[in-house]
Design a protein around this motif. Structure first.
Motif, PDB file in Angstrom:
ATOM      1  N   GLU A  34      -4.235   6.337   3.442  1.00  0.00           N
ATOM      2  CA  GLU A  34      -3.678   6.137   2.112  1.00  0.00           C
ATOM      3  C   GLU A  34      -2.804   4.894   2.043  1.00  0.00           C
ATOM      4  OE1 GLU A  34      -1.714   9.658   0.789  1.00  0.00           O
ATOM      5  OE2 GLU A  34      -3.537  10.882   0.859  1.00  0.00           O
ATOM      6  N   GLN A  35      -2.238   4.519   3.170  1.00  0.00           N
ATOM      7  CA  GLN A  35      -1.450   3.286   3.252  1.00  0.00           C
ATOM      8  C   GLN A  35      -1.553   2.723   4.662  1.00  0.00           C
ATOM      9  OE1 GLN A  35       2.538   4.389   2.227  1.00  0.00           O
ATOM     10  NE2 GLN A  35       2.833   5.654   4.048  1.00  0.00           N
ATOM     11  N   GLU A  40      -2.840   0.175  -2.381  1.00  0.00           N
ATOM     12  CA  GLU A  40      -2.162  -1.123  -2.440  1.00  0.00           C
ATOM     13  C   GLU A  40      -2.473  -1.919  -1.186  1.00  0.00           C
ATOM     14  OE1 GLU A  40       2.461  -2.548  -2.165  1.00  0.00           O
ATOM     15  OE2 GLU A  40       1.971  -1.068  -3.720  1.00  0.00           O
ATOM     16  N   ILE A  41      -2.624  -3.215  -1.355  1.00  0.00           N
ATOM     17  CA  ILE A  41      -2.898  -4.091  -0.217  1.00  0.00           C
ATOM     18  C   ILE A  41      -2.110  -5.388  -0.395  1.00  0.00           C
ATOM     19  CG2 ILE A  41      -4.940  -5.126  -1.295  1.00  0.00           C
ATOM     20  CD1 ILE A  41      -4.874  -4.249   2.365  1.00  0.00           C
ATOM     21  N   ASN A  42      -1.471  -5.830   0.673  1.00  0.00           N
ATOM     22  CA  ASN A  42      -0.744  -7.091   0.634  1.00  0.00           C
ATOM     23  C   ASN A  42      -1.508  -8.115   1.463  1.00  0.00           C
ATOM     24  OD1 ASN A  42       1.051  -9.242   0.777  1.00  0.00           O
ATOM     25  ND2 ASN A  42       2.854  -7.922   0.847  1.00  0.00           N
ATOM     26  N   LEU A  43      -2.181  -9.011   0.791  1.00  0.00           N
ATOM     27  CA  LEU A  43      -3.025  -9.991   1.470  1.00  0.00           C
ATOM     28  C   LEU A  43      -2.214 -10.980   2.298  1.00  0.00           C
ATOM     29  CD1 LEU A  43      -5.543 -10.757  -1.413  1.00  0.00           C
ATOM     30  CD2 LEU A  43      -5.809  -9.130   0.464  1.00  0.00           C
ATOM     31  N   SER A  44      -0.962 -11.182   1.932  1.00  0.00           N
ATOM     32  CA  SER A  44      -0.122 -12.118   2.665  1.00  0.00           C
ATOM     33  C   SER A  44       0.240 -11.613   4.058  1.00  0.00           C
ATOM     34  CB  SER A  44       1.155 -12.414   1.878  1.00  0.00           C
ATOM     35  OG  SER A  44       0.852 -13.074   0.666  1.00  0.00           O
ATOM     36  N   LYS A  93      -3.124  -2.144  -6.791  1.00  0.00           N
ATOM     37  CA  LYS A  93      -2.284  -3.340  -6.748  1.00  0.00           C
ATOM     38  C   LYS A  93      -2.667  -4.194  -5.545  1.00  0.00           C
ATOM     39  CE  LYS A  93       2.101  -2.758  -7.484  1.00  0.00           C
ATOM     40  NZ  LYS A  93       3.541  -2.437  -7.238  1.00  0.00           N
ATOM     41  N   VAL A  94      -2.848  -5.484  -5.806  1.00  0.00           N
ATOM     42  CA  VAL A  94      -3.109  -6.450  -4.742  1.00  0.00           C
ATOM     43  C   VAL A  94      -2.001  -7.487  -4.770  1.00  0.00           C
ATOM     44  CG1 VAL A  94      -4.672  -8.206  -3.851  1.00  0.00           C
ATOM     45  CG2 VAL A  94      -5.593  -6.109  -4.821  1.00  0.00           C
ATOM     46  N   LEU A  95      -1.306  -7.619  -3.635  1.00  0.00           N
ATOM     47  CA  LEU A  95      -0.206  -8.563  -3.527  1.00  0.00           C
ATOM     48  C   LEU A  95      -0.617  -9.758  -2.680  1.00  0.00           C
ATOM     49  CD1 LEU A  95       2.551  -5.939  -2.657  1.00  0.00           C
ATOM     50  CD2 LEU A  95       2.125  -6.923  -4.904  1.00  0.00           C
ATOM     51  N   GLY A  96       0.025 -10.902  -2.934  1.00  0.00           N
ATOM     52  CA  GLY A  96      -0.144 -12.050  -2.071  1.00  0.00           C
ATOM     53  C   GLY A  96      -1.474 -12.760  -2.228  1.00  0.00           C
ATOM     54  N   LYS A 146      -3.321  -4.769 -10.571  1.00  0.00           N
ATOM     55  CA  LYS A 146      -2.414  -5.902 -10.677  1.00  0.00           C
ATOM     56  C   LYS A 146      -2.642  -6.808  -9.478  1.00  0.00           C
ATOM     57  CE  LYS A 146       1.272  -3.336 -13.043  1.00  0.00           C
ATOM     58  NZ  LYS A 146       2.680  -2.894 -12.979  1.00  0.00           N
ATOM     59  N   TYR A 147      -2.822  -8.082  -9.764  1.00  0.00           N
ATOM     60  CA  TYR A 147      -2.959  -9.069  -8.706  1.00  0.00           C
ATOM     61  C   TYR A 147      -1.730  -9.934  -8.759  1.00  0.00           C
ATOM     62  CZ  TYR A 147      -5.185 -12.416  -5.596  1.00  0.00           C
ATOM     63  OH  TYR A 147      -5.496 -13.205  -4.543  1.00  0.00           O
ATOM     64  N   ILE A 148      -0.853  -9.800  -7.773  1.00  0.00           N
ATOM     65  CA  ILE A 148       0.471 -10.448  -7.806  1.00  0.00           C
ATOM     66  C   ILE A 148       0.552 -11.487  -6.706  1.00  0.00           C
ATOM     67  CG2 ILE A 148       2.955 -10.064  -7.676  1.00  0.00           C
ATOM     68  CD1 ILE A 148       2.427  -7.198  -8.602  1.00  0.00           C
ATOM     69  N   PHE A 149       0.786 -12.751  -7.083  1.00  0.00           N
ATOM     70  CA  PHE A 149       0.898 -13.831  -6.084  1.00  0.00           C
ATOM     71  C   PHE A 149       2.334 -13.884  -5.560  1.00  0.00           C
ATOM     72  CE2 PHE A 149      -2.613 -14.938  -8.830  1.00  0.00           C
ATOM     73  CZ  PHE A 149      -3.582 -15.326  -7.931  1.00  0.00           C
TER      74      PHE A 149
END
Length: 217
Positions: free
Chosen positions: A146-147, A169-173, A191-194, A214-217
């Motif tokens: 789940e995470q 949720e995934i943080n690409l950075s 949610k996709v971060l980075g 949400k795609y958050i840079f």
């Protein structure tokens, strides 16, 4: 082969057998033999590939594997847990896919390991903070995650498969810049971060059943 026939006979009588007298060589493949118990102390000393796939192992003691071993195939068994602390330092590829693993400790893997397969298990959480710095491919698809914390992945990693989990949720950075292929197919990403690594040529998020995104840079 007489030695294999002896395995079948002992299995049919529920007798424990050893590997004494097994043929010498660089590859030994004991797949589809209905094995549920084995002592690994008598393996050929120069063995490089060893397979126990498609058997009935619920537990397995890996002490006794030769230091020459490069590939170990334990897929399609009934393993719920396994101790990986005694794996030989020579190991390059480890296959544990299609088991019943609910937890696993990856902190003491061989430092030269290049590929790790954990596809189709029952993992709900996993610690990836102490993986070998030589690891190039990691397969965690078809689990129950789940995470996941991706911030300490080795800088050598080139392929990561997290498909068909329950990630939201995934943080690409957090991903290493070495990554070339990332698979997130069939998750529940909201949610996709980075930003993904600049050299990542495959970034697959098909069938993620987005509810809100949400795609958050």
């Amino acid at each position: 082969m007489p030695w294999i026939n002896n395995i079948w006979k002992k299995n049919s009588r529920n007798e424990k057998f050893t590997l004494e007298g097994c043929p010498q060589g660089k590859g030994l493949y004991l797949n589809h033999l209905q094995l549920f118990e084995i002592n690994l102390n008598d393996l050929p000393p120069n063995l490089e590939e060893f397979s126990l796939g498609n058997n009935f192992f619920e537990k397995l003691n890996l002490i006794g594997l030769p230091q020459s071993l490069r590939e170990l195939y334990l897929s399609n068994n009934l393993l719920e847990k396994i101790n990986l602390n005694s794996l030989p330092s020579s190991l390059r590829r480890l296959y544990l896919n299609h088991n019943h693993l609910k937890e696993i400790n990856l902190s003491n893997l061989p430092q030269n390991l290049e590929e790790l397969y954990l596809t189709c298990n029952q993992l709900k959480e996993i610690d990836l903070s102490n993986l070998p710095q030589s690891l190039r491919e990691l397969y965690l698809d078809d689990n129950l995650l789940e995470q996941i914390n991706l911030s300490n992945l080795p800088q050598s990693l080139q392929r990561l498969d997290l498909s068909y989990n329950q990630l939201k949720e995934i943080n690409l950075s957090d991903l290493p810049q070495s990554l070339l292929r990332l698979y997130l197919i069939g998750n529940q990403i909201e949610k996709v971060l980075g930003v993904k690594p600049k050299d990542c040529i495959i970034y697959d998020m098909n069938n993620c059943n987005f509810k809100s995104f949400k795609y958050i840079f």
